[in-house]
Design a protein around this motif. Structure first.
Motif, PDB file in Angstrom:
ATOM      1  N   ASP A 161     -12.681 -26.235 -53.997  1.00 13.57           N
ATOM      2  CA  ASP A 161     -13.343 -26.369 -55.293  1.00 13.57           C
ATOM      3  C   ASP A 161     -14.750 -26.944 -55.172  1.00 13.57           C
ATOM      4  N   SER A 162     -15.020 -27.717 -54.120  1.00 13.42           N
ATOM      5  CA  SER A 162     -16.345 -28.328 -53.990  1.00 13.42           C
ATOM      6  C   SER A 162     -17.436 -27.300 -53.718  1.00 13.42           C
ATOM      7  N   PHE A 163     -17.051 -26.049 -53.421  1.00 10.92           N
ATOM      8  CA  PHE A 163     -18.052 -25.011 -53.186  1.00 10.92           C
ATOM      9  C   PHE A 163     -18.668 -24.492 -54.478  1.00 10.92           C
ATOM     10  N   ALA A 164     -18.250 -25.029 -55.613  1.00 14.48           N
ATOM     11  CA  ALA A 164     -18.839 -24.620 -56.883  1.00 14.48           C
ATOM     12  C   ALA A 164     -20.259 -25.154 -57.053  1.00 14.48           C
ATOM     13  N   SER A 165     -20.704 -26.017 -56.156  1.00 13.92           N
ATOM     14  CA  SER A 165     -22.082 -26.508 -56.162  1.00 13.92           C
ATOM     15  C   SER A 165     -22.469 -26.782 -54.718  1.00 13.92           C
ATOM     16  N   GLY A 166     -23.579 -27.459 -54.526  1.00 17.69           N
ATOM     17  CA  GLY A 166     -23.990 -27.798 -53.168  1.00 17.69           C
ATOM     18  C   GLY A 166     -23.363 -29.071 -52.657  1.00 17.69           C
ATOM     19  N   LEU A 167     -22.377 -29.625 -53.375  1.00 18.12           N
ATOM     20  CA  LEU A 167     -21.798 -30.908 -52.984  1.00 18.12           C
ATOM     21  C   LEU A 167     -21.233 -30.885 -51.574  1.00 18.12           C
ATOM     22  N   PHE A 168     -20.708 -29.744 -51.143  1.00 18.37           N
ATOM     23  CA  PHE A 168     -20.090 -29.682 -49.813  1.00 18.37           C
ATOM     24  C   PHE A 168     -21.099 -29.889 -48.680  1.00 18.37           C
ATOM     25  N   THR A 169     -22.395 -29.792 -48.982  1.00 21.62           N
ATOM     26  CA  THR A 169     -23.423 -30.015 -47.953  1.00 21.62           C
ATOM     27  C   THR A 169     -23.984 -31.440 -47.980  1.00 21.62           C
ATOM     28  N   ARG A 170     -23.455 -32.296 -48.827  1.00 31.49           N
ATOM     29  CA  ARG A 170     -24.013 -33.637 -48.986  1.00 31.49           C
ATOM     30  C   ARG A 170     -23.405 -34.658 -48.026  1.00 31.49           C
ATOM     31  N   PHE A 171     -22.649 -34.194 -47.039  1.00 28.31           N
ATOM     32  CA  PHE A 171     -21.924 -35.098 -46.154  1.00 28.31           C
ATOM     33  C   PHE A 171     -22.351 -34.889 -44.704  1.00 28.31           C
ATOM     34  N   THR A 260     -10.082 -43.140 -33.959  1.00 30.40           N
ATOM     35  CA  THR A 260     -10.664 -41.891 -33.455  1.00 30.40           C
ATOM     36  C   THR A 260     -11.533 -41.238 -34.522  1.00 30.40           C
ATOM     37  N   MET A 261     -11.071 -41.253 -35.753  1.00 33.86           N
ATOM     38  CA  MET A 261     -11.842 -40.679 -36.853  1.00 33.86           C
ATOM     39  C   MET A 261     -13.154 -41.431 -37.050  1.00 33.86           C
ATOM     40  N   LEU A 262     -13.115 -42.760 -36.983  1.00 38.01           N
ATOM     41  CA  LEU A 262     -14.340 -43.540 -37.168  1.00 38.01           C
ATOM     42  C   LEU A 262     -15.324 -43.288 -36.028  1.00 38.01           C
ATOM     43  N   ARG A 263     -14.822 -43.200 -34.809  1.00 38.60           N
ATOM     44  CA  ARG A 263     -15.710 -42.898 -33.672  1.00 38.60           C
ATOM     45  C   ARG A 263     -16.355 -41.533 -33.846  1.00 38.60           C
ATOM     46  N   ARG A 264     -15.565 -40.563 -34.311  1.00 42.04           N
ATOM     47  CA  ARG A 264     -16.117 -39.214 -34.506  1.00 42.04           C
ATOM     48  C   ARG A 264     -17.224 -39.229 -35.551  1.00 42.04           C
ATOM     49  N   LEU A 265     -17.013 -39.970 -36.638  1.00 42.13           N
ATOM     50  CA  LEU A 265     -18.040 -40.048 -37.672  1.00 42.13           C
ATOM     51  C   LEU A 265     -19.283 -40.756 -37.147  1.00 42.13           C
ATOM     52  N   ASP A 266     -19.105 -41.840 -36.415  1.00 41.92           N
ATOM     53  CA  ASP A 266     -20.251 -42.579 -35.876  1.00 41.92           C
ATOM     54  C   ASP A 266     -21.042 -41.744 -34.878  1.00 41.92           C
ATOM     55  N   ASP A 267     -20.359 -40.825 -34.189  1.00 43.37           N
ATOM     56  CA  ASP A 267     -21.027 -39.986 -33.189  1.00 43.37           C
ATOM     57  C   ASP A 267     -21.769 -38.804 -33.812  1.00 43.37           C
ATOM     58  N   GLN A 268     -21.540 -38.539 -35.102  1.00 42.81           N
ATOM     59  CA  GLN A 268     -22.175 -37.394 -35.751  1.00 42.81           C
ATOM     60  C   GLN A 268     -23.658 -37.687 -35.987  1.00 42.81           C
ATOM     61  N   PRO A 269     -24.553 -36.847 -35.498  1.00 45.50           N
ATOM     62  CA  PRO A 269     -25.983 -37.084 -35.736  1.00 45.50           C
ATOM     63  C   PRO A 269     -26.328 -37.009 -37.216  1.00 45.50           C
ATOM     64  N   LYS A 270     -27.240 -37.869 -37.631  1.00 44.45           N
ATOM     65  CA  LYS A 270     -27.719 -37.871 -39.009  1.00 44.45           C
ATOM     66  C   LYS A 270     -28.899 -36.910 -39.090  1.00 44.45           C
ATOM     67  N   ASP A 271     -28.789 -35.902 -39.953  1.00 42.77           N
ATOM     68  CA  ASP A 271     -29.811 -34.856 -40.017  1.00 42.77           C
ATOM     69  C   ASP A 271     -30.432 -34.840 -41.408  1.00 42.77           C
ATOM     70  N   TRP A 272     -31.447 -35.702 -41.610  1.00 46.03           N
ATOM     71  CA  TRP A 272     -32.082 -35.790 -42.919  1.00 46.03           C
ATOM     72  C   TRP A 272     -32.854 -34.521 -43.268  1.00 46.03           C
ATOM     73  N   GLU A 273     -33.395 -33.864 -42.265  1.00 45.73           N
ATOM     74  CA  GLU A 273     -34.165 -32.642 -42.543  1.00 45.73           C
ATOM     75  C   GLU A 273     -33.263 -31.578 -43.137  1.00 45.73           C
ATOM     76  N   LYS A 274     -32.089 -31.366 -42.545  1.00 44.71           N
ATOM     77  CA  LYS A 274     -31.140 -30.381 -43.071  1.00 44.71           C
ATOM     78  C   LYS A 274     -30.653 -30.798 -44.454  1.00 44.71           C
ATOM     79  N   PHE A 275     -30.403 -32.078 -44.621  1.00 39.99           N
ATOM     80  CA  PHE A 275     -29.935 -32.588 -45.910  1.00 39.99           C
ATOM     81  C   PHE A 275     -30.933 -32.256 -47.015  1.00 39.99           C
ATOM     82  N   GLY A 276     -32.202 -32.505 -46.759  1.00 41.98           N
ATOM     83  CA  GLY A 276     -33.221 -32.225 -47.758  1.00 41.98           C
ATOM     84  C   GLY A 276     -33.410 -30.742 -47.998  1.00 41.98           C
ATOM     85  N   ARG A 277     -33.401 -29.969 -46.929  1.00 48.70           N
ATOM     86  CA  ARG A 277     -33.591 -28.519 -47.060  1.00 48.70           C
ATOM     87  C   ARG A 277     -32.470 -27.899 -47.898  1.00 48.70           C
ATOM     88  N   GLN A 278     -31.237 -28.320 -47.652  1.00 49.71           N
ATOM     89  CA  GLN A 278     -30.123 -27.756 -48.400  1.00 49.71           C
ATOM     90  C   GLN A 278     -30.082 -28.273 -49.835  1.00 49.71           C
TER      91      GLN A 278
END
Length: 318
Positions: A161-171, A260-278
């Motif tokens: 249901d979150s695909f009804a807007s761009g919300l799915f790209t905000r994470f 394990t979940m927290l480590r995976r999240l911490d290892d995810q690169p933060k991509d502000w450029e993609k966030f803004g573009r989307q």
């Protein structure tokens, strides 16, 4: 870091998002958990009775829009601000401890802050879409500048249901909770297909796993996207039944799964450029599809081409 919990209805995403938010807070993170599901149960599994819940974001959209638009000259009024409106110069950017949101829109529970979109009100029935309430979360995330050791954990609506807007790209990362059933992995396939063109990182969290056969089933159907799984848990069942619960009650394997979940999240690169573009991409799509017509304005003009998403670099003007 921002993480969404998605999955089939009944998969346990609300329970897992509450456990993960508690765990991140215990590990020292500043955590805001947001209940953005049409079934508002996140506060309940965090131990809050209904009368202790915060003011719903979805019931105060005009106030939130006025606050976030600040002095942005491209946004003429709250009425002209839609769920996809991106920030620009003059907009009010927020941090996790922003006093506007940490006031009536937040309550403290289990070492973290809880915000809720709110359920359908009687006047909404038959005439309103729940996306109007979830739009408050999208606006909040569009204007949020989160830093290291800060986490926003969002319990999303069921299915795709979150695909009804761009919300799915905000994470920064999406945890897809999947039971070892055909229905559970079916939602995974649908979500992955929809997200494929938008570089949305997905990690599958198996839930309600009872034996190695369940693990093998998940591996067969989701492959390398399977990050970890949680075993059937008497401690979690007790929590869901309202009995006293702490993370110390969790079985060691399930507590390690949260780590394990927290480590995976911490290892995810933060991509502000993609966030803004989307953010801009989905705002322009929504403007053309419905928002220009709904507001009577050309909302393409709200996009500030000289605005940079993310923290202000040292030495730069605020």
């Amino acid at each position: 870091m921002r993480v969404a919990f998605v999955g089939k209805g009944g998969s346990g995403k609300t329970t897992l998002s509450s456990l993960f938010a508690r765990f991140a807070a215990v590990e020292g993170g500043a955590v805001v958990a947001i209940d953005a599901d049409i079934n508002q149960h996140l506060g309940l599994v965090l131990g809050l009775e209904h009368d202790r819940l915060p003011e719903p974001l979805g019931g105060h959209l005009t106030e939130i829009k006025d606050y976030l638009r600040g002095d942005n000259p491209r946004i003429h009024s709250a009425a002209a601000m839609v769920k996809t409106t991106p920030p620009g110069r003059g907009s009010r950017l927020v941090r996790l401890d922003d006093p506007f949101f940490q006031g009536g829109f937040c309550v403290r529970a289990e070492g973290l802050s809880l915000m809720v979109t709110g359920p359908f009100a009687e006047e909404d029935l038959g005439v309103a879409c729940y996306h109007s309430k979830v739009g408050a979360v999208e606006l909040y995330l569009n204007h949020l500048v989160d830093g290291p050791g800060e986490y926003v954990v969002v319990d999303m609506t069921a299915g795709a249901d979150s695909f009804a807007s761009g919300l799915f790209t905000r994470f920064d990362l999406t945890f897809l909770v999947a039971e070892p059933t055909r229905q559970g992995v079916g939602v995974y396939r649908q979500y992955r297909e929809y997200a494929a063109d938008y570089d949305v990182p997905i990690a599958v969290i198996g839930n309600k796993v009872q034996d190695e056969g369940d693990v093998a089933f998940l591996r067969d159907h989701v492959g390398d996207d399977l990050l970890v799984w949680l075993e059937h848990s008497p401690a979690v069942r007790a929590m869901e039944q309202g009995r006293p619960f702490t993370l110390g009650d969790l079985e060691p394997a399930n507590r390690e799964a949260l780590a394990t979940m927290l480590r995976r999240l911490d290892d995810q690169p933060k991509d502000w450029e993609k966030f803004g573009r989307q953010a801009v991409e989905f705002h322009l799509r929504n403007a053309e599809a419905w928002a220009n017509r709904a507001t009577g304005e050309d909302l393409r003009a709200q996009v500030d081409p000289d605005f940079t998403f993310g923290p202000v670099p040292a030495g730069s003007p605020a």
